[in-house]
Design an enzyme around this catalytic site. Structure first.
Site, short mmCIF file in Angstrom:
data_model
loop_
_atom_site.label_atom_id
_atom_site.label_comp_id
_atom_site.label_asym_id
_atom_site.label_seq_id
_atom_site.Cartn_x
_atom_site.Cartn_y
_atom_site.Cartn_z
N CYS A 50 0.82 -1.22 0.00
CA CYS A 50 0.00 0.00 0.00
C CYS A 50 0.85 1.27 0.00
CB CYS A 50 -0.89 -0.01 1.23
SG CYS A 50 -1.78 1.53 1.52
N TRP A 83 -7.72 -6.92 5.83
CA TRP A 83 -6.31 -7.28 5.91
C TRP A 83 -6.11 -8.37 6.95
CZ3 TRP A 83 -3.40 -5.38 2.14
CH2 TRP A 83 -3.79 -4.18 1.53
N VAL A 116 -11.85 -1.29 6.04
CA VAL A 116 -10.72 -1.47 6.95
C VAL A 116 -9.46 -1.13 6.17
CG1 VAL A 116 -9.42 -3.12 8.34
CG2 VAL A 116 -11.92 -3.21 8.29
N VAL A 118 -5.27 0.48 5.84
CA VAL A 118 -3.93 0.71 6.38
C VAL A 118 -3.38 1.97 5.73
CG1 VAL A 118 -3.39 -1.68 6.93
CG2 VAL A 118 -3.00 -0.86 4.61
N TYR A 181 -5.42 5.99 -9.09
CA TYR A 181 -6.57 5.17 -8.71
C TYR A 181 -7.82 5.59 -9.48
CZ TYR A 181 -4.03 2.96 -4.93
OH TYR A 181 -3.13 2.20 -4.22
#
Length: 339
Positions: A50, A83, A116, A118, A181
């Protein structure tokens, strides 16, 4: 990083919009949000795949916060439950004792409806998420955790340069970090072309800026360089092909390619990069735009170690500080993931 809806198959099938970080508490020196800076109290959870989490990895290394802020690395292949800690023995994080990062989210807010993501920082005593604010985490590591910085840590967010850094990073975020993106998850031709054109328009402006100076703002590495690097290092590996940002490759732009190699070869940058994690995550998780899950063999990453000659522009990578020491045991990038 948690971009899609409807599970992994939802990528590319609905208009892309990056949600704001829901949990925006800050860990500060004065503990204003109830979370004071405290050595070994918190755990940073990242995916090496990421780009948003990679910012925190780089900042933590440069600032020497390894002893103060422990690290958990999730499997690059997430499933629809979020994750996973399947890289750890027994499939559980050895400190938090959980199988999925979503469990820390649930301990903070039961039934939280959002994704969720990170990077995330978790309070170890309670096991609850503190923050997933990827935009603020690195700024606070640089400015609020100073009492725990290593001797010789660089100033990544100098007070006198903050306005300029904020301007540059806002432009980079809109057109480059997030722009790839918007192009990759576009649902129609017009949406894709606008996003892709914006990516390369900004990259060309950045190349002009960097043609005469070694770093984006000032003569040392700052937060601005960290935020651009984490997109550039993924560009040819995934954004050029997988996200169709293919007007040209990074290696075809002499200025940006040399700039990216300069940072990659600087301690704290390339030693946090795992190309294997990056490629497997994007190509295997985004099944909405790559339904076969096939991971390409290329590109050849050996060029990342070629001479860059950017030192001829001057600049002092760490300012008045020094380079970080060797990567700590247990935090090394596996051989298959290195350049």
């Amino acid at each position: 990083m948690s971009e899609g809806g409807e599970g992994n198959r939802g990528y590319g099938h609905k208009a892309f919009k990056r949600s704001k970080s829901h949990f925006a508490d800050r860990i500060t020196a004065d503990g204003r949000d109830g979370w004071p800076v405290e050595a070994r109290r918190y755990r940073l959870v990242v995916s090496r795949a990421c780009p948003w989490a990679s910012r925190a990895l780089v900042a933590r290394r440069l600032l020497g916060l390894e002893d103060a802020l422990s690290l958990a690395v999730v499997d690059p292949i997430q499933d629809d439950r979020s994750w996973r800690f399947t890289l750890d023995p027994g499939g559980r994080d050895p400190v938090l004792g959980i199988r999925f990062l979503g469990e820390a989210y649930d301990r903070r807010e039961t039934g939280y409806p959002g994704g969720v993501s990170v990077p995330a920082i978790v309070d170890v005593p309670s096991g609850a998420l503190v923050t997933n604010d990827f935009q603020q985490i690195t700024l606070d590591l640089a400015t609020q955790w100073t009492d725990l910085h290593r001797p010789g840590a660089p100033d990544l967010y100098p007070a006198e340069l903050r306005d300029e850094i904020d301007t540059v990073t806002a432009e980079v975020y809109e057109d480059v970090n997030n722009g790839v993106y918007r192009a990759g998850f576009a649902t129609n031709q017009e949406e894709y072309e606008a996003a892709c054109a914006g990516v390369f328009r900004r990259l060309e402006l950045l190349a002009r800026r960097l043609a005469g100076q070694r770093y984006l703002v000032g003569d040392t590495i700052t937060e601005a360089d960290i935020r651009l690097f984490t997109t550039l290092v993924r560009f040819d590996a995934v954004y050029h092909g997988h996200f169709k940002c293919n007007l040209w490759k990074l290696v075809e732009n002499p200025v940006l390619w040399a700039y990216a190699r300069d940072l990659y070869q600087t301690p704290g940058f390339g030693d946090t990069v795992d190309f294997d994690h990056i490629k497997r995550h994007y190509y295997q998780v985004h099944t909405g735009i790559n339904p076969t899950g096939i991971v390409p063999l290329g590109p050849d990453t050996s060029g990342w170690l070629a001479p860059h000659h950017r030192e001829e522009l001057g600049g002092r990578p760490f300012g008045e500080g020094t380079a970080p020491g060797p990567v700590r045991d247990g935090e090394e990038v596996p051989p298959q993931g290195r350049a």
